[in-house]
Design an enzyme around this catalytic site. Sequence first.
Site, PDB file in Angstrom:
ATOM      1  N   ASP A 120     -61.221  79.233 -71.871  1.00 49.38           N
ATOM      2  CA  ASP A 120     -62.234  78.440 -72.580  1.00 49.38           C
ATOM      3  C   ASP A 120     -62.868  79.152 -73.764  1.00 49.38           C
ATOM      4  O   ASP A 120     -63.964  78.785 -74.188  1.00 49.38           O
ATOM      5  CB  ASP A 120     -63.317  78.009 -71.591  1.00 49.38           C
ATOM      6  CG  ASP A 120     -62.861  76.860 -70.715  1.00 49.38           C
ATOM      7  OD1 ASP A 120     -62.236  75.929 -71.255  1.00 49.38           O
ATOM      8  OD2 ASP A 120     -63.105  76.899 -69.502  1.00 49.38           O
ATOM      9  N   ASP A 178     -58.052  69.708 -70.385  1.00 48.50           N
ATOM     10  CA  ASP A 178     -59.148  70.266 -71.182  1.00 48.50           C
ATOM     11  C   ASP A 178     -58.675  71.378 -72.127  1.00 48.50           C
ATOM     12  O   ASP A 178     -59.279  71.619 -73.174  1.00 48.50           O
ATOM     13  CB  ASP A 178     -60.230  70.865 -70.278  1.00 48.50           C
ATOM     14  CG  ASP A 178     -60.548  70.059 -69.032  1.00 48.50           C
ATOM     15  OD1 ASP A 178     -59.617  69.479 -68.442  1.00 48.50           O
ATOM     16  OD2 ASP A 178     -61.721  70.036 -68.618  1.00 48.50           O
TER      17      ASP A 178
END
Length: 399
Positions: A120, A178
């Site tokens: 991330d 994601d």
Amino acid sequence: MKKLQLLFCGLLLSGSITTVYAQQSSRKQQMTELANKTLDLAVRQYKLMMQHVPDSVLPRTTSNKDGSLVTAKTGWWTAGFYPGTLWYLYEYSKDNTLKQEALKRTAQVEKEKDNKGTHDLGFMLYCSAGNAYRITKDPRYKEVLLTSARSLSTRFNPKVGCIKSWDHGQWEFPVIIDNMMNLELLTWATRVSKNPSFDHIARTHANTTMKNHFRPDYSSYHVIGYDTTTGAVLARNTHQGANDTSAWSRGQAWGLYGYTMMYRETKDKAYLEQAKHIADFILGHPRMPEDLIPYWDYDAPGIPNAKRDASAGAVAASALLELSRYTKGEVSSRYWKAGEKMLESLASPAYLAKEGENNDFILMHSVGSLPHNSEVDVPLTYADYYFVEALLRYKQWAK
């Protein structure tokens, strides 16, 4: 007589076109005024938030139990959204108070550039230091971002053709939809460094995801589990959706945004087509509510009484506005109007917080992970980020 008839028809057509243009112009002016009003509220909210968030942590959400502010340390995946939103709001308002807070909070997250234990880093550092570099041009941020891109690249497995998402769970090599959002850090690094390895990783991950994550109707699985020896798909599951075969709404929005971004960065028509297919799945879904703010899952039990996810609406709105710029005619108009409608809904009292409430977040009614009873019907820091981004995009592109 024939000439007069043709002239008359031409005048009627000209008048119709003029009327259409006038209506479109009026709509854009109305929405731009709404965007400005909403952004002004967002500025005031975040100046209040600055006073309430401890210096050692970053705002994340609101507690389902007692309504208190929930914060996160810099290693949590949402850490970059608060400084990123501050940068966007400073860009809009030129309020130096916001800039100083943005500088402080971006510096706070910078140490995660060496973190090889997360996929991330795009969320964490491109949203924070990326906006800081874009706005200030301070070369220090450039080095932070390049280091982050190198750290992210270490999670790429050539056999699988993807960046590994998690180092936990039931999967040998899990990849979540994601992860498409973290590729923009790599495409940026490609442009800046001229290092083709970043581009190779971003394209390969996007291509592998396009091949394995999507069903024939262009809905997306949440998690794909891979075999690291052969690269084969071992499992197709969900983690935050209603079930393994459902269409988790924020996952569909991540995919839409990710492939729209990949087309912008590469001009590869395959990514544009994928983005259009995902957009058509979302907008054509029979269970899409009239206000275009989706339920937390398109297959959620209890529809129409299921929880909405404002974060999915905000991400999709930002992506649809951009996608409209890469398409033409009726298709472009459809995407633009849908993004516009989503923003109008989010800026309404149904989703927009009142000043001084909602722990100073902008949007209400998002859902993090309903299956885990985590962050259900609460504000989320990334809902604010993509909402503000979409409002700024609307203002810029409506011109």
